[in-house]
Design a protein around this motif. Structure first.
Motif, PDB file in Angstrom:
ATOM      1  N   VAL A   1      71.071  25.013  21.120  1.00  0.00           N
ATOM      2  CA  VAL A   1      69.952  24.095  20.995  1.00  0.00           C
ATOM      3  C   VAL A   1      69.220  24.032  22.332  1.00  0.00           C
ATOM      4  O   VAL A   1      69.842  24.125  23.398  1.00  0.00           O
ATOM      5  N   GLN A   2      67.910  23.891  22.251  1.00  0.00           N
ATOM      6  CA  GLN A   2      67.103  23.721  23.459  1.00  0.00           C
ATOM      7  C   GLN A   2      66.342  22.408  23.383  1.00  0.00           C
ATOM      8  O   GLN A   2      65.835  22.031  22.325  1.00  0.00           O
ATOM      9  N   LEU A   3      66.284  21.722  24.523  1.00  0.00           N
ATOM     10  CA  LEU A   3      65.472  20.523  24.627  1.00  0.00           C
ATOM     11  C   LEU A   3      64.291  20.835  25.526  1.00  0.00           C
ATOM     12  O   LEU A   3      64.482  21.309  26.647  1.00  0.00           O
ATOM     13  N   GLN A   4      63.105  20.558  25.025  1.00  0.00           N
ATOM     14  CA  GLN A   4      61.884  20.829  25.774  1.00  0.00           C
ATOM     15  C   GLN A   4      61.222  19.507  26.119  1.00  0.00           C
ATOM     16  O   GLN A   4      60.758  18.796  25.223  1.00  0.00           O
ATOM     17  N   ALA A   5      61.186  19.207  27.411  1.00  0.00           N
ATOM     18  CA  ALA A   5      60.541  17.973  27.859  1.00  0.00           C
ATOM     19  C   ALA A   5      59.123  18.275  28.314  1.00  0.00           C
ATOM     20  O   ALA A   5      58.869  19.320  28.933  1.00  0.00           O
ATOM     21  N   SER A   6      58.222  17.368  28.030  1.00  0.00           N
ATOM     22  CA  SER A   6      56.829  17.554  28.430  1.00  0.00           C
ATOM     23  C   SER A   6      56.154  16.197  28.574  1.00  0.00           C
ATOM     24  O   SER A   6      56.706  15.168  28.172  1.00  0.00           O
ATOM     25  N   GLY A   7      54.942  16.221  29.143  1.00  0.00           N
ATOM     26  CA  GLY A   7      54.142  15.012  29.219  1.00  0.00           C
ATOM     27  C   GLY A   7      54.009  14.401  30.595  1.00  0.00           C
ATOM     28  O   GLY A   7      53.294  13.413  30.763  1.00  0.00           O
ATOM     29  N   LEU A  17      51.694   7.091  30.595  1.00  0.00           N
ATOM     30  CA  LEU A  17      52.033   8.464  30.226  1.00  0.00           C
ATOM     31  C   LEU A  17      52.994   8.396  29.055  1.00  0.00           C
ATOM     32  O   LEU A  17      53.742   7.420  28.905  1.00  0.00           O
ATOM     33  N   ARG A  18      52.991   9.455  28.249  1.00  0.00           N
ATOM     34  CA  ARG A  18      53.986   9.557  27.192  1.00  0.00           C
ATOM     35  C   ARG A  18      54.734  10.877  27.348  1.00  0.00           C
ATOM     36  O   ARG A  18      54.124  11.947  27.321  1.00  0.00           O
ATOM     37  N   LEU A  19      56.025  10.763  27.538  1.00  0.00           N
ATOM     38  CA  LEU A  19      56.880  11.942  27.634  1.00  0.00           C
ATOM     39  C   LEU A  19      57.436  12.275  26.249  1.00  0.00           C
ATOM     40  O   LEU A  19      57.682  11.385  25.439  1.00  0.00           O
ATOM     41  N   SER A  20      57.609  13.567  26.013  1.00  0.00           N
ATOM     42  CA  SER A  20      58.204  14.036  24.764  1.00  0.00           C
ATOM     43  C   SER A  20      59.403  14.913  25.074  1.00  0.00           C
ATOM     44  O   SER A  20      59.397  15.646  26.061  1.00  0.00           O
ATOM     45  N   CYS A  21      60.398  14.840  24.218  1.00  0.00           N
ATOM     46  CA  CYS A  21      61.558  15.719  24.322  1.00  0.00           C
ATOM     47  C   CYS A  21      61.844  16.236  22.921  1.00  0.00           C
ATOM     48  O   CYS A  21      62.230  15.459  22.039  1.00  0.00           O
ATOM     49  N   PRO A  86      54.246   2.946  41.462  1.00  0.00           N
ATOM     50  CA  PRO A  86      54.623   4.062  42.346  1.00  0.00           C
ATOM     51  C   PRO A  86      56.133   4.307  42.361  1.00  0.00           C
ATOM     52  O   PRO A  86      56.568   5.455  42.487  1.00  0.00           O
ATOM     53  N   GLU A  87      56.921   3.274  42.209  1.00  0.00           N
ATOM     54  CA  GLU A  87      58.384   3.451  42.222  1.00  0.00           C
ATOM     55  C   GLU A  87      58.910   4.126  40.967  1.00  0.00           C
ATOM     56  O   GLU A  87      60.099   4.442  40.880  1.00  0.00           O
ATOM     57  N   ASP A  88      58.051   4.351  39.973  1.00  0.00           N
ATOM     58  CA  ASP A  88      58.455   5.120  38.804  1.00  0.00           C
ATOM     59  C   ASP A  88      58.355   6.625  39.059  1.00  0.00           C
ATOM     60  O   ASP A  88      58.771   7.427  38.213  1.00  0.00           O
ATOM     61  N   THR A  89      57.820   7.002  40.196  1.00  0.00           N
ATOM     62  CA  THR A  89      57.688   8.413  40.536  1.00  0.00           C
ATOM     63  C   THR A  89      59.056   9.071  40.611  1.00  0.00           C
ATOM     64  O   THR A  89      59.948   8.605  41.322  1.00  0.00           O
ATOM     65  N   GLN A 114      64.687  20.481  30.597  1.00  0.00           N
ATOM     66  CA  GLN A 114      64.239  20.655  31.975  1.00  0.00           C
ATOM     67  C   GLN A 114      63.472  19.408  32.394  1.00  0.00           C
ATOM     68  O   GLN A 114      63.011  18.648  31.568  1.00  0.00           O
ATOM     69  N   GLY A 115      63.385  19.154  33.656  1.00  0.00           N
ATOM     70  CA  GLY A 115      62.705  17.964  34.133  1.00  0.00           C
ATOM     71  C   GLY A 115      61.194  18.077  34.053  1.00  0.00           C
ATOM     72  O   GLY A 115      60.633  19.173  34.077  1.00  0.00           O
ATOM     73  N   THR A 116      60.549  16.938  33.968  1.00  0.00           N
ATOM     74  CA  THR A 116      59.092  16.881  34.023  1.00  0.00           C
ATOM     75  C   THR A 116      58.719  15.848  35.085  1.00  0.00           C
ATOM     76  O   THR A 116      59.259  14.741  35.124  1.00  0.00           O
ATOM     77  N   GLN A 117      57.834  16.234  35.968  1.00  0.00           N
ATOM     78  CA  GLN A 117      57.482  15.391  37.114  1.00  0.00           C
ATOM     79  C   GLN A 117      56.504  14.307  36.720  1.00  0.00           C
ATOM     80  O   GLN A 117      55.468  14.592  36.093  1.00  0.00           O
ATOM     81  N   VAL A 118      56.829  13.095  37.095  1.00  0.00           N
ATOM     82  CA  VAL A 118      55.918  11.959  36.935  1.00  0.00           C
ATOM     83  C   VAL A 118      55.607  11.431  38.333  1.00  0.00           C
ATOM     84  O   VAL A 118      56.527  11.094  39.085  1.00  0.00           O
ATOM     85  N   THR A 119      54.337  11.394  38.670  1.00  0.00           N
ATOM     86  CA  THR A 119      53.905  10.903  39.971  1.00  0.00           C
ATOM     87  C   THR A 119      52.898   9.788  39.762  1.00  0.00           C
ATOM     88  O   THR A 119      51.892   9.986  39.081  1.00  0.00           O
ATOM     89  N   VAL A 120      53.197   8.633  40.336  1.00  0.00           N
ATOM     90  CA  VAL A 120      52.323   7.478  40.194  1.00  0.00           C
ATOM     91  C   VAL A 120      51.751   7.155  41.576  1.00  0.00           C
ATOM     92  O   VAL A 120      52.496   6.852  42.511  1.00  0.00           O
TER      93      VAL A 120
END
Length: 122
Positions: A1-7, A17-21, A86-89, A114-120
Motif C-alpha cells: 500500500v502507498q500513502l500519498q500526502a499532498s496539499g 490549507l487542506r492536506l490530503s492523504c 507560524p508555529e504550525d510550520t 511522504q511529508g508535505t511542507q507547510v509554511t506559515v
C-alpha cells in the motif's frame, strides 16, 4: 500500500490549507489514520487522528482550528487547517493502518506517506 500526502504550501498567518492523504493499492478500508508534524529541531508531534468509526482526536495546540475527516469511497483522509499560525510550520506526514485485500482475506498493514511542507508566514 502507498500513502500519498499532498496539499502543503506557503500561507500567511490566519490562512487555511487542506492536506490530503490517499491510500492506493489493494485497499479494502482505512482502519486508522493520523497526521504527524515535525518542525526543525523539534520532536515529531501527533496532530490529529481518526478511526474507522469516525472518532477523532487532536493535539491541544490545534483543537478548534484543525479538523480531520475521511472519504471512505476515495480511501482518503483530509486535514483541514484553519487559522494557521507560524508555529504550525512543519513537515506534515500521514500514518495509516490499512486493511488490504488478499487472496485469503484481509491483512492489516501500517504505512507512512511522504511529508508535505507547510509554511506559515507571519
Amino acid at each position: 500500500v502507498q500513502l500519498q500526502a499532498s496539499g502543503g504550501g506557503l500561507v500567511q498567518a490566519g490562512g487555511s490549507l487542506r492536506l490530503s492523504c490517499s491510500a492506493s493499492g489493494s485497499v479494502s478500508s482505512i482502519y486508522y489514520m493520523a497526521w504527524y508534524r515535525q518542525a526543525p529541531g523539534r520532536e515529531r508531534e501527533l496532530v490529529a487522528s481518526i478511526t474507522s468509526a469516525g472518532d477523532s482526536t487532536y493535539a491541544d495546540s490545534v483543537k478548534g482550528r484543525f479538523s480531520i475527516s475521511r472519504d471512505n469511497a476515495k480511501n482518503t483522509v483530509y486535514l483541514q487547517m484553519n487559522s494557521l499560525k507560524p508555529e504550525d510550520t512543519a513537515v506534515y506526514s500521514c500514518n495509516g493502518k490499512i486493511y488490504l485485500n488478499m487472496n485469503w482475506g484481509k491483512r492489516l498493514v501500517e504505512s507512512w506517506g511522504q511529508g508535505t511542507q507547510v509554511t506559515v508566514s507571519s
